[in-house]
Scaffold this motif. Structure first.
Motif, PDB file in Angstrom:
ATOM      1  N   GLY A 203       6.660  -6.741   8.634  1.00  0.00           N
ATOM      2  CA  GLY A 203       5.817  -7.904   8.858  1.00  0.00           C
ATOM      3  C   GLY A 203       5.044  -8.264   7.622  1.00  0.00           C
ATOM      4  O   GLY A 203       5.305  -7.764   6.524  1.00  0.00           O
ATOM      5  N   LEU A 204       4.081  -9.150   7.832  1.00  0.00           N
ATOM      6  CA  LEU A 204       3.209  -9.614   6.754  1.00  0.00           C
ATOM      7  C   LEU A 204       1.859  -8.922   6.884  1.00  0.00           C
ATOM      8  O   LEU A 204       1.258  -8.920   7.971  1.00  0.00           O
ATOM      9  CB  LEU A 204       3.041 -11.125   6.841  1.00  0.00           C
ATOM     10  N   VAL A 205       1.391  -8.343   5.805  1.00  0.00           N
ATOM     11  CA  VAL A 205       0.120  -7.630   5.829  1.00  0.00           C
ATOM     12  C   VAL A 205      -0.596  -7.858   4.504  1.00  0.00           C
ATOM     13  O   VAL A 205       0.045  -8.077   3.470  1.00  0.00           O
ATOM     14  CB  VAL A 205       0.362  -6.117   6.076  1.00  0.00           C
ATOM     15  N   GLN A 206      -1.902  -7.807   4.543  1.00  0.00           N
ATOM     16  CA  GLN A 206      -2.677  -7.963   3.315  1.00  0.00           C
ATOM     17  C   GLN A 206      -2.672  -6.663   2.522  1.00  0.00           C
ATOM     18  O   GLN A 206      -2.513  -5.564   3.081  1.00  0.00           O
ATOM     19  CB  GLN A 206      -4.116  -8.355   3.642  1.00  0.00           C
ATOM     20  N   ALA A 207      -2.859  -6.798   1.242  1.00  0.00           N
ATOM     21  CA  ALA A 207      -2.948  -5.615   0.390  1.00  0.00           C
ATOM     22  C   ALA A 207      -4.044  -4.688   0.911  1.00  0.00           C
ATOM     23  O   ALA A 207      -5.118  -5.149   1.321  1.00  0.00           O
ATOM     24  CB  ALA A 207      -3.244  -6.028  -1.046  1.00  0.00           C
ATOM     25  N   GLY A 208      -3.744  -3.402   0.921  1.00  0.00           N
ATOM     26  CA  GLY A 208      -4.670  -2.425   1.465  1.00  0.00           C
ATOM     27  C   GLY A 208      -4.440  -2.112   2.931  1.00  0.00           C
ATOM     28  O   GLY A 208      -5.012  -1.150   3.457  1.00  0.00           O
ATOM     29  N   GLY A 209      -3.613  -2.906   3.562  1.00  0.00           N
ATOM     30  CA  GLY A 209      -3.341  -2.711   4.980  1.00  0.00           C
ATOM     31  C   GLY A 209      -2.267  -1.674   5.239  1.00  0.00           C
ATOM     32  O   GLY A 209      -1.785  -1.000   4.308  1.00  0.00           O
ATOM     33  N   SER A 210      -1.885  -1.560   6.510  1.00  0.00           N
ATOM     34  CA  SER A 210      -0.918  -0.537   6.925  1.00  0.00           C
ATOM     35  C   SER A 210       0.149  -1.141   7.828  1.00  0.00           C
ATOM     36  O   SER A 210      -0.093  -2.135   8.524  1.00  0.00           O
ATOM     37  CB  SER A 210      -1.625   0.585   7.692  1.00  0.00           C
ATOM     38  N   LEU A 211       1.302  -0.512   7.807  1.00  0.00           N
ATOM     39  CA  LEU A 211       2.389  -0.828   8.725  1.00  0.00           C
ATOM     40  C   LEU A 211       3.109   0.465   9.060  1.00  0.00           C
ATOM     41  O   LEU A 211       3.126   1.392   8.241  1.00  0.00           O
ATOM     42  CB  LEU A 211       3.394  -1.802   8.096  1.00  0.00           C
ATOM     43  N   ARG A 212       3.714   0.501  10.233  1.00  0.00           N
ATOM     44  CA  ARG A 212       4.575   1.626  10.578  1.00  0.00           C
ATOM     45  C   ARG A 212       5.968   1.097  10.900  1.00  0.00           C
ATOM     46  O   ARG A 212       6.129   0.295  11.834  1.00  0.00           O
ATOM     47  CB  ARG A 212       4.037   2.422  11.759  1.00  0.00           C
ATOM     48  N   LEU A 213       6.926   1.553  10.156  1.00  0.00           N
ATOM     49  CA  LEU A 213       8.314   1.180  10.391  1.00  0.00           C
ATOM     50  C   LEU A 213       8.982   2.218  11.279  1.00  0.00           C
ATOM     51  O   LEU A 213       8.663   3.419  11.200  1.00  0.00           O
ATOM     52  CB  LEU A 213       9.076   1.078   9.072  1.00  0.00           C
ATOM     53  N   SER A 214       9.908   1.743  12.099  1.00  0.00           N
ATOM     54  CA  SER A 214      10.668   2.630  12.976  1.00  0.00           C
ATOM     55  C   SER A 214      12.150   2.511  12.685  1.00  0.00           C
ATOM     56  O   SER A 214      12.644   1.415  12.379  1.00  0.00           O
ATOM     57  CB  SER A 214      10.418   2.280  14.447  1.00  0.00           C
TER      58      SER A 214
END
Length: 116
Positions: A10-21
């Motif tokens: 997805g789209l996230v701001q710098a410093g943010g987090s994502l979890r991929l599966s």
């Protein structure tokens, strides 16, 4: 041959987090090593992180300390937790077994876009 499907981008701001599966179509063999790879526009695909059946992992220097790969045997799923994201992490992320990589067989991947 096991099929792997990526999700969670997805789209996230710098410093943010994502979890991929990375969901497998069947139970993963204990001797299969799973890797997360990424390919940014105009660049070659690179290994981000990989994990063995017994939980040993390795990471690209660029993501050490920020990304964590894990494996849930009960769910036949491998995850990539990405924290402190940077603009340079923007890429299409793929998961693949060692065999698939050797065959040049890739899934559709999941897009990660980090805005600065």
């Amino acid at each position: 041959q096991v099929q792997l499907v990526e999700s969670g981008g997805g789209l996230v701001q710098a410093g943010g987090s994502l979890r991929l599966s990375c969901a497998a179509s069947r139970i993963l063999s204990p001797n299969i090593k799973i890797g997360w790879y990424r390919q940014a526009p105009g660049k070659q695909r690179e290994l981000v992180a990989a994990i063995t059946a017994d939980g040993r992992s390795n990471y690209a220097d660029s993501v050490k300390g920020r990304f964590t790969i894990s494996r849930d045997g009960a769910k036949n799923t491998v995850y990539l937790q990405m924290n402190s994201l940077k603009a340079e992490d923007t890429a299409v992320y793929y998961c693949a077994t060692d065999l698939a990589v050797a065959r040049g067989s890739w899934g559709q991947g999941t897009q990660v876009t980090v805005s600065s």
